[in-house]
Write a protein that holds these residues in place. Structure first.
Motif, PDB file in Angstrom:
ATOM      1  N   PHE A 119     -51.243  -2.690  34.558  1.00  0.00           N
ATOM      2  CA  PHE A 119     -51.918  -3.364  35.669  1.00  0.00           C
ATOM      3  C   PHE A 119     -53.410  -3.033  35.714  1.00  0.00           C
ATOM      4  CE2 PHE A 119     -53.451  -3.622  40.063  1.00  0.00           C
ATOM      5  CZ  PHE A 119     -53.181  -4.956  40.321  1.00  0.00           C
ATOM      6  N   GLY A 120     -53.757  -1.773  35.629  1.00  0.00           N
ATOM      7  CA  GLY A 120     -55.167  -1.395  35.652  1.00  0.00           C
ATOM      8  C   GLY A 120     -55.702  -1.170  37.042  1.00  0.00           C
ATOM      9  N   LEU A 121     -55.149  -0.192  37.744  1.00  0.00           N
ATOM     10  CA  LEU A 121     -55.548   0.069  39.119  1.00  0.00           C
ATOM     11  C   LEU A 121     -56.987   0.566  39.212  1.00  0.00           C
ATOM     12  CD1 LEU A 121     -54.027  -0.318  41.753  1.00  0.00           C
ATOM     13  CD2 LEU A 121     -53.408   2.102  41.682  1.00  0.00           C
TER      14      LEU A 121
ATOM     15  N   TRP B 132     -29.894  -3.129  30.083  1.00  0.00           N
ATOM     16  CA  TRP B 132     -30.516  -4.269  30.751  1.00  0.00           C
ATOM     17  C   TRP B 132     -29.484  -5.188  31.423  1.00  0.00           C
ATOM     18  CZ3 TRP B 132     -35.445  -4.150  31.843  1.00  0.00           C
ATOM     19  CH2 TRP B 132     -36.313  -3.408  31.042  1.00  0.00           C
ATOM     20  N   ALA B 133     -28.376  -5.448  30.743  1.00  0.00           N
ATOM     21  CA  ALA B 133     -27.376  -6.351  31.321  1.00  0.00           C
ATOM     22  C   ALA B 133     -26.854  -5.808  32.650  1.00  0.00           C
ATOM     23  CB  ALA B 133     -26.219  -6.551  30.344  1.00  0.00           C
ATOM     24  N   ALA B 134     -26.530  -4.523  32.682  1.00  0.00           N
ATOM     25  CA  ALA B 134     -26.029  -3.913  33.918  1.00  0.00           C
ATOM     26  C   ALA B 134     -27.099  -3.904  35.000  1.00  0.00           C
ATOM     27  CB  ALA B 134     -25.548  -2.489  33.633  1.00  0.00           C
ATOM     28  N   LEU B 135     -28.365  -3.659  34.597  1.00  0.00           N
ATOM     29  CA  LEU B 135     -29.453  -3.634  35.568  1.00  0.00           C
ATOM     30  C   LEU B 135     -29.656  -5.005  36.199  1.00  0.00           C
ATOM     31  CD1 LEU B 135     -31.784  -2.133  36.954  1.00  0.00           C
ATOM     32  CD2 LEU B 135     -33.212  -2.673  34.966  1.00  0.00           C
ATOM     33  N   ASN B 136     -29.560  -6.061  35.389  1.00  0.00           N
ATOM     34  CA  ASN B 136     -29.738  -7.410  35.917  1.00  0.00           C
ATOM     35  C   ASN B 136     -28.602  -7.828  36.840  1.00  0.00           C
ATOM     36  OD1 ASN B 136     -32.129  -9.160  34.808  1.00  0.00           O
ATOM     37  ND2 ASN B 136     -31.539  -7.805  33.123  1.00  0.00           N
ATOM     38  N   LEU B 137     -27.393  -7.303  36.603  1.00  0.00           N
ATOM     39  CA  LEU B 137     -26.283  -7.578  37.521  1.00  0.00           C
ATOM     40  C   LEU B 137     -26.493  -6.894  38.870  1.00  0.00           C
ATOM     41  CD1 LEU B 137     -23.148  -7.320  35.191  1.00  0.00           C
ATOM     42  CD2 LEU B 137     -23.976  -9.377  36.372  1.00  0.00           C
ATOM     43  N   ALA B 138     -27.137  -5.729  38.824  1.00  0.00           N
ATOM     44  CA  ALA B 138     -27.295  -4.935  40.044  1.00  0.00           C
ATOM     45  C   ALA B 138     -28.520  -5.328  40.855  1.00  0.00           C
ATOM     46  CB  ALA B 138     -27.378  -3.453  39.685  1.00  0.00           C
ATOM     47  N   SER B 139     -29.553  -5.896  40.198  1.00  0.00           N
ATOM     48  CA  SER B 139     -30.816  -6.100  40.908  1.00  0.00           C
ATOM     49  C   SER B 139     -31.605  -7.249  40.299  1.00  0.00           C
ATOM     50  CB  SER B 139     -31.657  -4.815  40.846  1.00  0.00           C
ATOM     51  OG  SER B 139     -31.983  -4.521  39.491  1.00  0.00           O
ATOM     52  N   THR B 140     -32.674  -7.608  40.974  1.00  0.00           N
ATOM     53  CA  THR B 140     -33.650  -8.562  40.449  1.00  0.00           C
ATOM     54  C   THR B 140     -34.785  -7.758  39.818  1.00  0.00           C
ATOM     55  OG1 THR B 140     -33.122 -10.254  42.088  1.00  0.00           O
ATOM     56  CG2 THR B 140     -35.290 -10.389  41.041  1.00  0.00           C
ATOM     57  N   VAL B 141     -35.108  -8.043  38.578  1.00  0.00           N
ATOM     58  CA  VAL B 141     -36.109  -7.277  37.841  1.00  0.00           C
ATOM     59  C   VAL B 141     -37.499  -7.852  38.106  1.00  0.00           C
ATOM     60  CG1 VAL B 141     -36.891  -6.555  35.548  1.00  0.00           C
ATOM     61  CG2 VAL B 141     -34.440  -6.619  36.077  1.00  0.00           C
ATOM     62  N   THR B 142     -38.453  -6.972  38.419  1.00  0.00           N
ATOM     63  CA  THR B 142     -39.835  -7.372  38.670  1.00  0.00           C
ATOM     64  C   THR B 142     -40.773  -6.535  37.812  1.00  0.00           C
ATOM     65  OG1 THR B 142     -40.231  -5.787  40.465  1.00  0.00           O
ATOM     66  CG2 THR B 142     -39.233  -7.899  41.068  1.00  0.00           C
ATOM     67  N   THR B 143     -42.038  -6.945  37.756  1.00  0.00           N
ATOM     68  CA  THR B 143     -43.060  -6.168  37.074  1.00  0.00           C
ATOM     69  C   THR B 143     -44.412  -6.456  37.715  1.00  0.00           C
ATOM     70  OG1 THR B 143     -43.880  -5.447  34.907  1.00  0.00           O
ATOM     71  CG2 THR B 143     -43.606  -7.827  35.244  1.00  0.00           C
ATOM     72  N   VAL B 144     -45.487  -5.834  37.197  1.00  0.00           N
ATOM     73  CA  VAL B 144     -46.758  -5.814  37.927  1.00  0.00           C
ATOM     74  C   VAL B 144     -47.831  -6.749  37.376  1.00  0.00           C
ATOM     75  CG1 VAL B 144     -46.437  -3.482  38.820  1.00  0.00           C
ATOM     76  CG2 VAL B 144     -47.474  -3.803  36.553  1.00  0.00           C
TER      77      VAL B 144
ATOM     78  N   ILE C 176     -45.026  -9.234  40.610  1.00  0.00           N
ATOM     79  CA  ILE C 176     -45.550  -8.863  41.929  1.00  0.00           C
ATOM     80  C   ILE C 176     -46.655  -7.842  41.677  1.00  0.00           C
ATOM     81  CG2 ILE C 176     -45.046  -7.905  44.203  1.00  0.00           C
ATOM     82  CD1 ILE C 176     -42.092  -8.630  43.704  1.00  0.00           C
ATOM     83  N   PRO C 177     -47.910  -8.139  41.994  1.00  0.00           N
ATOM     84  CA  PRO C 177     -49.004  -7.232  41.632  1.00  0.00           C
ATOM     85  C   PRO C 177     -48.995  -5.937  42.423  1.00  0.00           C
ATOM     86  CG  PRO C 177     -49.812  -8.979  43.043  1.00  0.00           C
ATOM     87  CD  PRO C 177     -48.383  -9.320  42.718  1.00  0.00           C
ATOM     88  N   ASN C 178     -49.727  -4.965  41.902  1.00  0.00           N
ATOM     89  CA  ASN C 178     -49.999  -3.751  42.664  1.00  0.00           C
ATOM     90  C   ASN C 178     -51.040  -4.059  43.730  1.00  0.00           C
ATOM     91  OD1 ASN C 178     -48.388  -1.601  41.837  1.00  0.00           O
ATOM     92  ND2 ASN C 178     -49.612  -1.240  40.015  1.00  0.00           N
ATOM     93  N   GLY C 179     -51.298  -3.098  44.583  1.00  0.00           N
ATOM     94  CA  GLY C 179     -52.301  -3.279  45.624  1.00  0.00           C
ATOM     95  C   GLY C 179     -53.085  -2.009  45.861  1.00  0.00           C
ATOM     96  N   ILE C 180     -54.099  -2.120  46.697  1.00  0.00           N
ATOM     97  CA  ILE C 180     -54.909  -0.964  47.075  1.00  0.00           C
ATOM     98  C   ILE C 180     -54.978  -0.909  48.594  1.00  0.00           C
ATOM     99  CG2 ILE C 180     -56.294  -0.886  44.970  1.00  0.00           C
ATOM    100  CD1 ILE C 180     -58.462  -2.446  46.433  1.00  0.00           C
ATOM    101  N   PRO C 181     -55.141   0.275  49.170  1.00  0.00           N
ATOM    102  CA  PRO C 181     -55.206   0.380  50.632  1.00  0.00           C
ATOM    103  C   PRO C 181     -56.528  -0.158  51.171  1.00  0.00           C
ATOM    104  CG  PRO C 181     -55.610   2.514  49.632  1.00  0.00           C
ATOM    105  CD  PRO C 181     -55.218   1.587  48.518  1.00  0.00           C
ATOM    106  N   PRO C 182     -56.569  -0.614  52.399  1.00  0.00           N
ATOM    107  CA  PRO C 182     -57.827  -1.100  52.978  1.00  0.00           C
ATOM    108  C   PRO C 182     -58.952  -0.072  52.927  1.00  0.00           C
ATOM    109  CG  PRO C 182     -55.973  -1.734  54.367  1.00  0.00           C
ATOM    110  CD  PRO C 182     -55.422  -0.810  53.311  1.00  0.00           C
TER     111      PRO C 182
END
Length: 346
Positions: free
Chosen positions: A233-235, A63-75, A93-99
């Motif tokens: 998330f529950g798509l 986790w420490a190395a991942l946080n140095l390399a990137s910004t961590v997100t979830t759904v 950042i939520p998931n989405g569905i196509p139009p």
């Protein structure tokens, strides 16, 4: 390579570069890419995000190395709370569905499907045969309804996971009549299958179910049981809403689900809760119609064009945190100057 063929040319062209990795097995790649960008002197031109769509493999992540390399997100907020257990505080950042997921099912065909089912309650459940999906709860609810003298038709489409045998065995032990069948190819075949299985409580579809048929089933059924006990998330619930169906969701990652406003939300693993909630909808058809309408409104809020708008705002935030220099935006074009000729007065 990715850097030589994609990232470096984009940076030289003055483009805004974003790298998004997802799930545990890409966590090492994010670190390696970040290091390689530093060596090339272009790390400050690339925004890097890593997204958690489930908890699988969290024990393997540095986790420490991942946080140095990137910004961590979830759904979802549920996943955010689950990640607190690992010392992480991700951006949601939520998931989405196509139009195209917003579908108006033919009401005449839906009516024919319900008529062919010849049951007071017509339910549908689709997903992997995984205990987290609470298949046993769904089957138990159908059995309880039958013991109360009500007729029920539960259509199921699972996978090839071993838990499927346990689910089918549980249904039989609960007194439900089960029939295994190949999935119909279209609505006409589904109507034929339903008509031929009068007296059957559970129809277990054992082959691939065509994507074009799924929204119709969502819409035609009284409820779609997406009652998971652990759902990042529950798509499925969102897709049910998009098709005009009534989603019965769990109470974990389904941030979009609001009980009695756009869906049915079960708070426990007690099958009595499903029976009680869906019996109430039968007694209150205006409420059921309201859930279908509001579900469609909710689904439109999660179409990809809107979700991507949220994503772009979060990317701007991540860029600030990573000290990424955004490429200069082109200067706005000035409107052409209009020269009016003076007209002499007479």
């Amino acid at each position: 390579s990715l850097i030589q063929n994609v990232i470096e040319p984009a940076v030289k062209a003055g483009q805004y570069v974003v790298i998004l990795g997802e799930e545990w097995h890409t966590s090492w790649s994010m670190r390696l890419i970040s290091d390689a960008l530093y060596y090339r002197g272009i790390r400050d031109r690339v925004v890097m995000l890593w997204n958690a769509n489930n908890t699988y493999g969290f024990d393997r992540i540095e986790w420490a190395a991942l946080n140095l390399a990137s910004t961590v997100t979830t759904v979802s907020r549920y996943m955010k709370f689950r990640m607190w257990e690992w010392g992480q505080n991700p951006i949601v950042i939520p998931n989405g569905i196509p139009p195209e997921a917003i579908i108006d099912a033919d009401p005449a065909v839906s009516a024919r499907l319900r008529s062919a089912a010849a049951a007071e309650h017509m339910w549908f459940k689709i997903g992997r045969f995984d205990p987290d999906k609470r298949w046993l709860m769904a089957v138990s609810a159908a059995a309880l309804l039958k013991r109360r003298g009500r007729s029920v038709k539960l259509l199921m489409r699972g996978g090839r996971e071993p838990h499927g045998a346990e689910v089918i065995g549980h249904a039989i032990n609960q007194g439900l009549v089960v029939r295994n069948s190949a999935s119909p190819a279209n609505a006409a075949e589904l109507i034929t299958l339903l008509t031929a299985t009068n007296g059957t409580d559970v129809i277990n579809l054992t082959t691939f179910l065509d994507d074009s048929l799924v929204p119709l089933m969502y819409s035609a059924c009284d409820a779609v049981l997406a009652n998971s006990g652990h759902e990042p998330f529950g798509l499925v619930g969102l897709e049910v809403m998009a098709a005009g169906g009534i989603a019965v969701t769990g109470a974990t990652g389904e941030d979009y689900a609001e009980a009695y406003r756009n869906s049915v939300v079960v708070e426990t693993d007690d099958p009595v809760e499903i029976v009680t909630e869906l019996a109430a909808l039968k007694e209150k058809p205006r409420l059921a119609a309201h859930l279908r309408r509001r579900g469609r409104v909710t689904a439109r809020d999660y179409l990809w064009p809107k979700v991507i708008g949220q994503l772009m705002l979060r990317i701007d935030f991540a860029a600030e945190r990573q000290a990424v220099s955004r490429p200069a935006e082109p200067a706005p074009r000035k409107p052409p100057r209009v020269i009016r000729a003076a007209v002499p007065r007479r």
